[in-house]
Design an enzyme around this catalytic site. Structure first.
Site, mmCIF file in Angstrom:
data_model
loop_
_atom_site.group_PDB
_atom_site.id
_atom_site.type_symbol
_atom_site.label_atom_id
_atom_site.label_comp_id
_atom_site.label_asym_id
_atom_site.label_seq_id
_atom_site.Cartn_x
_atom_site.Cartn_y
_atom_site.Cartn_z
ATOM 1 N N ARG A 90 0.818 -1.221 0.000
ATOM 2 C CA ARG A 90 0.000 0.000 0.000
ATOM 3 C C ARG A 90 0.848 1.264 0.000
ATOM 4 O O ARG A 90 0.481 2.272 -0.596
ATOM 5 C CB ARG A 90 -0.947 -0.005 1.193
ATOM 6 C CG ARG A 90 -1.978 -1.113 1.058
ATOM 7 C CD ARG A 90 -3.039 -0.970 2.104
ATOM 8 N NE ARG A 90 -3.997 -2.067 2.027
ATOM 9 C CZ ARG A 90 -4.964 -2.248 2.913
ATOM 10 N NH1 ARG A 90 -5.108 -1.402 3.909
ATOM 11 N NH2 ARG A 90 -5.802 -3.253 2.790
ATOM 12 N N ASP A 143 -15.586 8.189 10.807
ATOM 13 C CA ASP A 143 -14.438 7.344 10.449
ATOM 14 C C ASP A 143 -13.212 8.248 10.391
ATOM 15 O O ASP A 143 -13.325 9.455 10.175
ATOM 16 C CB ASP A 143 -14.656 6.663 9.096
ATOM 17 C CG ASP A 143 -13.821 5.390 8.954
ATOM 18 O OD1 ASP A 143 -14.369 4.286 9.113
ATOM 19 O OD2 ASP A 143 -12.599 5.500 8.717
HETATM 20 C C1 LIG Z 1 -13.336 -2.950 8.839
HETATM 21 S S1 LIG Z 1 -14.046 -1.335 8.852
HETATM 22 C C2 LIG Z 1 -15.559 -1.669 9.721
HETATM 23 C C3 LIG Z 1 -16.757 -1.013 9.056
HETATM 24 C C4 LIG Z 1 -18.121 -1.317 9.719
HETATM 25 N N1 LIG Z 1 -18.138 -0.853 11.090
HETATM 26 C C5 LIG Z 1 -18.461 -2.788 9.626
HETATM 27 O O1 LIG Z 1 -18.392 -3.488 10.631
HETATM 28 O O2 LIG Z 1 -18.792 -3.251 8.533
HETATM 29 C C6 LIG Z 1 -13.052 -0.507 10.118
HETATM 30 C C7 LIG Z 1 -13.082 1.000 9.997
HETATM 31 O O3 LIG Z 1 -12.490 1.572 11.177
HETATM 32 C C8 LIG Z 1 -11.818 2.759 10.788
HETATM 33 N N2 LIG Z 1 -10.824 3.137 11.800
HETATM 34 C C9 LIG Z 1 -9.637 2.547 12.066
HETATM 35 N N3 LIG Z 1 -8.979 3.234 13.016
HETATM 36 C C10 LIG Z 1 -9.755 4.276 13.362
HETATM 37 C C11 LIG Z 1 -9.614 5.352 14.302
HETATM 38 N N4 LIG Z 1 -8.530 5.502 15.064
HETATM 39 N N5 LIG Z 1 -10.611 6.250 14.382
HETATM 40 C C12 LIG Z 1 -11.722 6.131 13.616
HETATM 41 N N6 LIG Z 1 -11.918 5.145 12.711
HETATM 42 C C13 LIG Z 1 -10.940 4.221 12.589
HETATM 43 C C14 LIG Z 1 -11.218 2.397 9.443
HETATM 44 O O4 LIG Z 1 -10.914 3.539 8.666
HETATM 45 C C15 LIG Z 1 -12.291 1.516 8.813
HETATM 46 O O5 LIG Z 1 -13.101 2.219 7.918
#
Ligand SMILES: C[S@@+](CC[C@H](N)C(=O)[O-])C[C@H]1O[C@@H](n2cnc3c(N)ncnc32)[C@H](O)[C@@H]1O
Length: 284
Positions: free
Chosen positions: A49, A157
């Site tokens: 990435r 997010d």
């Molecule tokens: C795997 S996705 C989950 C999406 C949804 N909640 C679901 O379960 O389908 C995880 C998300 O957490 C976000 N994320 C990771 N670290 C974060 C942080 N420190 N603050 C806010 N969001 C975060 C990522 O950008 C990503 O979009």
């Protein structure tokens, strides 16, 4: 390529070299800024990435990239964050939570706070929006009077790219196929090119999309009737998880709901919630 003694050396097929020291620097940077704890197994992912970032910036080495981000380039830190996050999601993922929302959370809110007509739900780590739109479809579908309520879904997010897509509410046919056909027909219309689906304004009106790093201060006061924080903390270490759920509990009244991801649990993480179903908790 030739060695000092002139013997032929195999070409390194890799465009860049990611040394142990540089991987450690990147790991520390990502942990500090996002809470995401990258395991050794993520080294290839990081290489793949971030190689794209090096190319885009015309940098020759990961060392230069680390120097650049560590010396404070907010826009590149954002690009690094966007590159590292895992955004996998789907409409009505872990469908039992949405059934619980319609069958248990809503009736409880109606019974306890029907007079105030206020409903607040937080989708923390909403990725490209499938989760908050699924919440909005559930609310609209289960409770026709929601339009007369002060009802809001806060969807946050850290990743600015996924959030922009979430706010557009436009999805590929493949993503849309993950939801039952009747819901797709009811709540989405075809996009301009004909191959995508766009969320109805009625859904969008319920949702406020905001960029928020869960590690930073939170501007909102709550209280939230339900928090969806699913498949987000799986990337965080236990201490970060403890702090996070403690702060979430502070934004919820006793009895309020918390939904977490299918492979997550609050054992040794928070004693402020009690397990009431599959990855479903209520604030004590
Ligand atoms: C795997 S996705 C989950 C999406 C949804 N909640 C679901 O379960 O389908 C995880 C998300 O957490 C976000 N994320 C990771 N670290 C974060 C942080 N420190 N603050 C806010 N969001 C975060 C990522 O950008 C990503 O979009």
């Amino acid at each position: 390529m030739k060695s000092m003694n002139g013997a032929a050396q195999p070409m390194d097929p890799r465009e860049f070299v990611l040394s142990d020291a540089e991987f450690e620097r990147l790991r520390a940077l990502v942990h500090r800024s996002t809470g995401i704890a990258l395991s050794d197994a993520k080294r290839e992912l990081v290489y793949g990435r971030l190689s794209r970032r090096l190319r885009a910036l015309k940098l020759a080495t990961f060392r230069e990239y680390c120097d650049m981000v560590e010396s404070g380039h907010p826009e590149e830190l954002e690009a690094l964050t966007n590159a590292i996050t895992t955004n996998l999601t789907a409409f009505f993922r872990e469908d039992h939570h949405f059934r619980q929302l319609a069958g248990e959370v809503l009736p409880q809110v109606l019974a306890e706070r029907g007079a105030a007509r206020r409903l607040r739900i937080w989708s923390a780590g909403c990725s490209t929006g499938e989760e908050p739109y699924s919440i909005a479809m559930t609310l609209r579908g289960a409770f026709a009077q929601i339009g007369e309520w002060d009802a809001r879904i806060l969807a946050t997010d850290i990743d600015s790219n996924v959030l922009a897509k979430a706010a557009r509410g436009e999805y590929s046919a493949e993503a849309a196929a993950k939801m039952p056909k009747d819901r797709l027909e009811r709540w989405f219309k075809p996009g301009a090119g004909g191959s995508t689906f766009v969320a109805a304004q009625e859904l969008k009106n319920l949702i406020a999309f905001k960029q928020l790093n869960l590690l930073h201060d939170w501007p909102m006061k709550g209280p939230f009737d339900a928090i969806f924080c699913r498949n987000v903390v799986i990337y965080f270490d236990k201490d970060t998880q403890r702090r996070l759920f403690d702060r979430m509990a502070d934004l919820q009244a006793p009895g309020a709901w918390l939904f977490i991801g299918h492979s997550e649990n609050l054992f040794n993480v928070s004693s402020r919630y009690k397990l009431v179903g599959r990855t479903a908790y209520r604030r004590i």
